[in-house]
Design a protein around this motif. Structure first.
Motif, PDB file in Angstrom:
ATOM      1  N   LEU A  19      10.434 -10.503  17.298  1.00  0.00           N
ATOM      2  CA  LEU A  19      10.524  -9.054  17.176  1.00  0.00           C
ATOM      3  C   LEU A  19       9.872  -8.557  15.892  1.00  0.00           C
ATOM      4  N   PHE A  20      10.047  -9.321  14.813  1.00  0.00           N
ATOM      5  CA  PHE A  20       9.444  -8.949  13.536  1.00  0.00           C
ATOM      6  C   PHE A  20       7.924  -8.976  13.631  1.00  0.00           C
ATOM      7  N   VAL A  21       7.386 -10.037  14.232  1.00  0.00           N
ATOM      8  CA  VAL A  21       5.937 -10.166  14.371  1.00  0.00           C
ATOM      9  C   VAL A  21       5.379  -9.041  15.232  1.00  0.00           C
ATOM     10  N   VAL A  22       6.075  -8.756  16.360  1.00  0.00           N
ATOM     11  CA  VAL A  22       5.631  -7.678  17.243  1.00  0.00           C
ATOM     12  C   VAL A  22       5.685  -6.336  16.515  1.00  0.00           C
ATOM     13  N   GLY A  23       6.792  -6.118  15.781  1.00  0.00           N
ATOM     14  CA  GLY A  23       6.931  -4.873  15.039  1.00  0.00           C
ATOM     15  C   GLY A  23       5.850  -4.707  13.992  1.00  0.00           C
ATOM     16  N   LEU A  24       5.536  -5.806  13.297  1.00  0.00           N
ATOM     17  CA  LEU A  24       4.481  -5.759  12.287  1.00  0.00           C
ATOM     18  C   LEU A  24       3.130  -5.456  12.925  1.00  0.00           C
ATOM     19  N   PHE A  25       2.897  -6.047  14.124  1.00  0.00           N
ATOM     20  CA  PHE A  25       1.643  -5.812  14.833  1.00  0.00           C
ATOM     21  C   PHE A  25       1.517  -4.340  15.226  1.00  0.00           C
ATOM     22  N   ILE A  26       2.632  -3.750  15.685  1.00  0.00           N
ATOM     23  CA  ILE A  26       2.618  -2.327  16.073  1.00  0.00           C
ATOM     24  C   ILE A  26       2.333  -1.451  14.860  1.00  0.00           C
ATOM     25  N   VAL A  27       2.977  -1.789  13.731  1.00  0.00           N
ATOM     26  CA  VAL A  27       2.735  -1.022  12.504  1.00  0.00           C
ATOM     27  C   VAL A  27       1.275  -1.100  12.095  1.00  0.00           C
ATOM     28  N   LEU A  28       0.691  -2.299  12.221  1.00  0.00           N
ATOM     29  CA  LEU A  28      -0.727  -2.474  11.892  1.00  0.00           C
ATOM     30  C   LEU A  28      -1.616  -1.616  12.782  1.00  0.00           C
ATOM     31  N   LEU A  29      -1.287  -1.588  14.098  1.00  0.00           N
ATOM     32  CA  LEU A  29      -2.068  -0.770  15.020  1.00  0.00           C
ATOM     33  C   LEU A  29      -1.973   0.714  14.671  1.00  0.00           C
ATOM     34  N   MET A  30      -0.758   1.141  14.334  1.00  0.00           N
ATOM     35  CA  MET A  30      -0.549   2.551  14.026  1.00  0.00           C
ATOM     36  C   MET A  30      -1.223   2.946  12.713  1.00  0.00           C
ATOM     37  N   ASN A  31      -1.477   1.950  11.862  1.00  0.00           N
ATOM     38  CA  ASN A  31      -2.058   2.246  10.557  1.00  0.00           C
ATOM     39  C   ASN A  31      -3.462   1.673  10.412  1.00  0.00           C
ATOM     40  N   THR A  32      -4.157   1.518  11.565  1.00  0.00           N
ATOM     41  CA  THR A  32      -5.492   0.902  11.527  1.00  0.00           C
ATOM     42  C   THR A  32      -6.440   1.657  10.608  1.00  0.00           C
ATOM     43  N   HIS A  33      -6.438   2.975  10.748  1.00  0.00           N
ATOM     44  CA  HIS A  33      -7.344   3.775   9.910  1.00  0.00           C
ATOM     45  C   HIS A  33      -6.995   3.614   8.434  1.00  0.00           C
ATOM     46  N   ASN A  34      -5.683   3.746   8.135  1.00  0.00           N
ATOM     47  CA  ASN A  34      -5.245   3.593   6.743  1.00  0.00           C
ATOM     48  C   ASN A  34      -5.528   2.194   6.220  1.00  0.00           C
ATOM     49  N   LEU A  35      -5.485   1.215   7.141  1.00  0.00           N
ATOM     50  CA  LEU A  35      -5.725  -0.168   6.761  1.00  0.00           C
ATOM     51  C   LEU A  35      -7.146  -0.342   6.231  1.00  0.00           C
ATOM     52  N   PHE A  36      -8.123   0.158   6.988  1.00  0.00           N
ATOM     53  CA  PHE A  36      -9.511   0.044   6.548  1.00  0.00           C
ATOM     54  C   PHE A  36      -9.751   0.861   5.275  1.00  0.00           C
ATOM     55  N   THR A  37      -9.118   2.032   5.213  1.00  0.00           N
ATOM     56  CA  THR A  37      -9.281   2.878   4.032  1.00  0.00           C
ATOM     57  C   THR A  37      -8.738   2.188   2.791  1.00  0.00           C
ATOM     58  N   SER A  38      -7.596   1.498   2.957  1.00  0.00           N
ATOM     59  CA  SER A  38      -6.969   0.816   1.831  1.00  0.00           C
ATOM     60  C   SER A  38      -7.877  -0.261   1.260  1.00  0.00           C
ATOM     61  N   PHE A  39      -8.564  -1.001   2.131  1.00  0.00           N
ATOM     62  CA  PHE A  39      -9.425  -2.073   1.665  1.00  0.00           C
ATOM     63  C   PHE A  39     -10.714  -1.539   1.043  1.00  0.00           C
ATOM     64  N   GLN A  40     -11.113  -0.324   1.423  1.00  0.00           N
ATOM     65  CA  GLN A  40     -12.348   0.243   0.890  1.00  0.00           C
ATOM     66  C   GLN A  40     -12.124   0.988  -0.424  1.00  0.00           C
ATOM     67  N   LYS A  41     -10.913   1.496  -0.633  1.00  0.00           N
ATOM     68  CA  LYS A  41     -10.643   2.333  -1.794  1.00  0.00           C
ATOM     69  C   LYS A  41      -9.909   1.548  -2.871  1.00  0.00           C
ATOM     70  N   ASN A  42     -10.274   1.763  -4.121  1.00  0.00           N
ATOM     71  CA  ASN A  42      -9.557   1.175  -5.246  1.00  0.00           C
ATOM     72  C   ASN A  42      -8.598   2.221  -5.798  1.00  0.00           C
ATOM     73  N   GLU A  43      -7.347   2.129  -5.381  1.00  0.00           N
ATOM     74  CA  GLU A  43      -6.359   3.134  -5.775  1.00  0.00           C
ATOM     75  C   GLU A  43      -6.029   3.076  -7.262  1.00  0.00           C
ATOM     76  N   LEU A  44      -6.405   1.992  -7.928  1.00  0.00           N
ATOM     77  CA  LEU A  44      -6.118   1.868  -9.353  1.00  0.00           C
ATOM     78  C   LEU A  44      -7.037   2.749 -10.199  1.00  0.00           C
ATOM     79  N   THR A  45      -7.960   3.452  -9.560  1.00  0.00           N
ATOM     80  CA  THR A  45      -8.762   4.457 -10.270  1.00  0.00           C
ATOM     81  C   THR A  45      -8.226   5.870 -10.025  1.00  0.00           C
ATOM     82  N   ASP A  46      -7.140   5.958  -9.256  1.00  0.00           N
ATOM     83  CA  ASP A  46      -6.530   7.248  -8.911  1.00  0.00           C
ATOM     84  C   ASP A  46      -5.463   7.590  -9.947  1.00  0.00           C
ATOM     85  N   ARG A  47      -5.660   8.658 -10.692  1.00  0.00           N
ATOM     86  CA  ARG A  47      -4.727   9.048 -11.763  1.00  0.00           C
ATOM     87  C   ARG A  47      -3.312   9.267 -11.241  1.00  0.00           C
TER      88      ARG A  47
END
Length: 429
Positions: A19-47
Motif C-alpha cells: 500500500l505504501f509503494v502504491v501510494g507513493l507511486f500515485i503521489v509521484l504521478l500526481m506531482n509529475t510536473h512538480n517533479l521535473f520542475t524540482s530537478f530543473q530548479k535550484n531552490e537554494l537560490t530562492d530568497r
C-alpha cells in the motif's frame, strides 16, 4: 492458533508495504510536473525558500553569495519538496562547488522543524505587536534581540543567561569567546559587541536563543581539535556544516575491532569535553547513535548535533565557589524504557568542578548493555569475542561506568575503560 500469528503479521506487513509503494507511486504521478520542475530548479537560490527575506530574524548571511551564485545544490531526493514531510528535522545533503576545488558534500540545516520555526515567528510578533502575525523585520527591532543595538560594549551574562543550554550558566569569558569567534560578520576577532552591526547582533542573539548549535561549532571549532562538525556559514535560515560521514548507528554491527576503536574514541571525547586546557566543560545532554558520525577516510568520530550542550566555566566556578563546588558530582543512573534517556541537573553541572556526566552519557547510551537504539540492545560493544567475554573485565568496567556500585566508581571505571580499550585497539589505528 499462536503459531499462525507470525504468518498473519507477515502478511499484514507485506500488505502495508504494498500500500505504501502504491501510494507513493500515485503521489509521484500526481506531482509529475512538480517533479521535473524540482530537478530543473535550484531552490537554494530562492530568497524565500531559504528565508533570507526574514533576516535579521535569521542565522546569518555569510554564505549568501555562494547560495545565490548556485554553488550550493541539493542532492537528488533533497530536491523533492513533497518528501519534506518525512524530513522532520529539516536536514539536507547538498553539494558545494568551488571553481578550482571541485565539489564536495555538505549538510544543510534549518536548525528546527517547520513548526518550530513558525513558532519563533509568532513569538517575535507577539512580543513586538501582541499579534501572531506581523512585519517580522520591523518586529525584530522591538524585541529583546535589539536591546543591545547601539554602542553597547559587551554581551554580558545577565542579558542572556538561561536562553539556551549553551548559556544556561554563562561566564563573561564564554560570552567574549562567542562574540570574538562569531563567523557571521566580516569583523570577527573582537569580543566587543559594539563592533558588530545591529543586524549581526540580532542574528547572533536569535541564534543563541533558538538553537545555539552554530555558535557551539564556531566557539569550539574543529580546527582547534574539538570533536564537532566544521561550521561553514549561513544564509537566511539555512546553515551549512561539513559532511562528516555515516551515523554511528551504521557501525552497530561492524567488525569487533572497528567497534572497539569507535568506543575508545567516544570515551576520549567524553574526557576531552570534560577536562581540557581551556577550563571549559562541555556537557552533552543529548547522546544517541544518530548524534555522532564517523569519517569515511580517517574513521574519526565527530559530534554532529551540538544543540544541547551545557558549557560550564570551571575558572568561574573555582572563583565564585558555590556550595559544594569542590565535591565530586556523580550522575545518577536511571534505567528507563525510552531510547537515549539521561538524568541530569543543569544547575549542578554548572556549579561543580569535577563531574562525570559525559562518561555516564557515553557509557549508558552508547557502549553498555543498557544502550538501546532502533530495537537493538547491548550497546556498541555487544557480543565481544569469547576470550574477552570470558575475561569479564570489559563487562565489569562498562557496568560500573554506566551504573556504578561504588562511590565515585564511574570516575575510576571511566579511566580504566579508556586504558583497556586503548590496549584492545593496539598501537596502530
Amino acid at each position: 492458533m499462536l503459531r499462525f500469528l507470525p504468518l498473519k503479521l507477515g502478511r499484514l506487513y507485506r500488505c502495508l508495504k504494498l500500500l505504501f509503494v502504491v501510494g507513493l507511486f500515485i503521489v509521484l504521478l500526481m506531482n509529475t510536473h512538480n517533479l521535473f520542475t524540482s530537478f530543473q530548479k535550484n531552490e537554494l537560490t530562492d530568497r524565500r525558500f531559504i528565508q533570507l527575506n526574514k533576516c535579521p530574524a535569521c542565522f546569518g548571511t555569510s554564505w549568501c553569495r555562494k547560495f545565490m551564485n548556485g554553488q550550493v545544490t541539493f542532492e537528488s531526493w533533497g530536491r523533492l519538496r513533497f518528501l519534506d514531510v518525512f524530513n522532520v528535522k529539516n536536514v539536507y545533503f547538498a553539494q558545494y562547488g568551488e571553481p578550482r576545488e571541485g565539489t564536495r558534500r555538505i549538510v544543510l540545516k534549518r536548525l528546527g522543524s517547520s513548526q518550530e520555526l513558525a513558532d519563533i515567528d509568532q513569538k517575535i510578533c507577539k512580543r513586538a505587536t501582541g499579534r501572531p502575525r506581523c512585519d517580522l523585520i520591523q518586529a525584530m527591532y522591538k524585541t529583546e534581540f535589539a536591546r543591545l543595538n547601539g554602542d553597547v560594549r559587551l554581551l554580558t551574562p545577565e542579558v542572556v543567561e538561561g536562553w539556551s543550554d549553551l548559556v544556561h550558566c554563562p561566564s563573561q569569558r564564554l560570552l567574549d569567546r562567542i562574540v570574538r569567534r562569531y563567523a557571521e560578520t566580516k569583523d570577527s576577532g573582537s569580543f566587543l559587541l559594539k563592533n558588530l552591526k545591529d543586524t549581526e547582533r540580532m542574528q547572533l542573539l536569535m541564534t543563541l536563543a533558538f538553537n545555539p548549535e552554530p555558535l557551539v561549532l564556531q566557539s569550539f571549532p574543529s580546527d582547534e581539535g574539538w570533536p564537532f562538525a566544521k561550521y561553514l556559514g549561513a544564509c537566511g535560515r539555512m546553515v551549512a556544516v561539513n559532511y562528516v560521514g555515516e551515523e554511528l548507528w551504521s557501525f552497530f554491527n561492524a567488525p569487533w575491532e572497528k567497534r572497539v576503536d569507535l568506543a575508545k574514541q567516544l570515551m576520549d571525547i567524553a574526557e576531552q569535553l570534560t577536562n581540557n586546557d581551556f577550563d571549559f566543560a562541555l556537557y552533552l545532554l543529548d547522546v544517541s547513535f544518530d548524534n555522532f558520525a564517523v569519517g569515511p577516510r580517517d574513521g574519526k568520530v565527530i559530534v554532529v548535533d551540538a544543540e544541547n550542550v551545557v558549557v560550564a566555566d570551571k575558572r568561574q566556578i573555582k572563583q565564585n565557589k558555590p556550595e559544594n563546588y569542590d565535591v565530586w558530582y556523580e550522575s545518577k543512573f536511571e534505567e528507563c524504557e525510552k531510547e537515549a534517556c539521561l538524568s541530569f541537573s543543569k544547575d549542578i553541572l554548572c556549579s561543580r568542578v569535577t563531574v562525570d556526566h559525559n562518561y555516564y552519557a557515553i557509557c549508558q547510551n552508547l557502549l553498555s548493555r543498557y544502550a538501546t537504539w532502533r530495537g537493538s540492545t547491548g550497546g556498541l560493544l555487544h557480543d565481544p569475542p569469547p576470550h574477552i567475554a570470558k575475561d569479564g573485565q570489559l563487562d565489569s568496567l562498562l557496568d560500573e561506568c554506566a551504573n556504578p556500585k561504588k562511590r565515585y566508581g564511574r570516575f575510576q571505571a571511566g579511566k580504566e575503560l579508556r586504558e583497556y580499550l586503548t590496549q584492545l585497539v593496539g598501537p596502530a589505528r
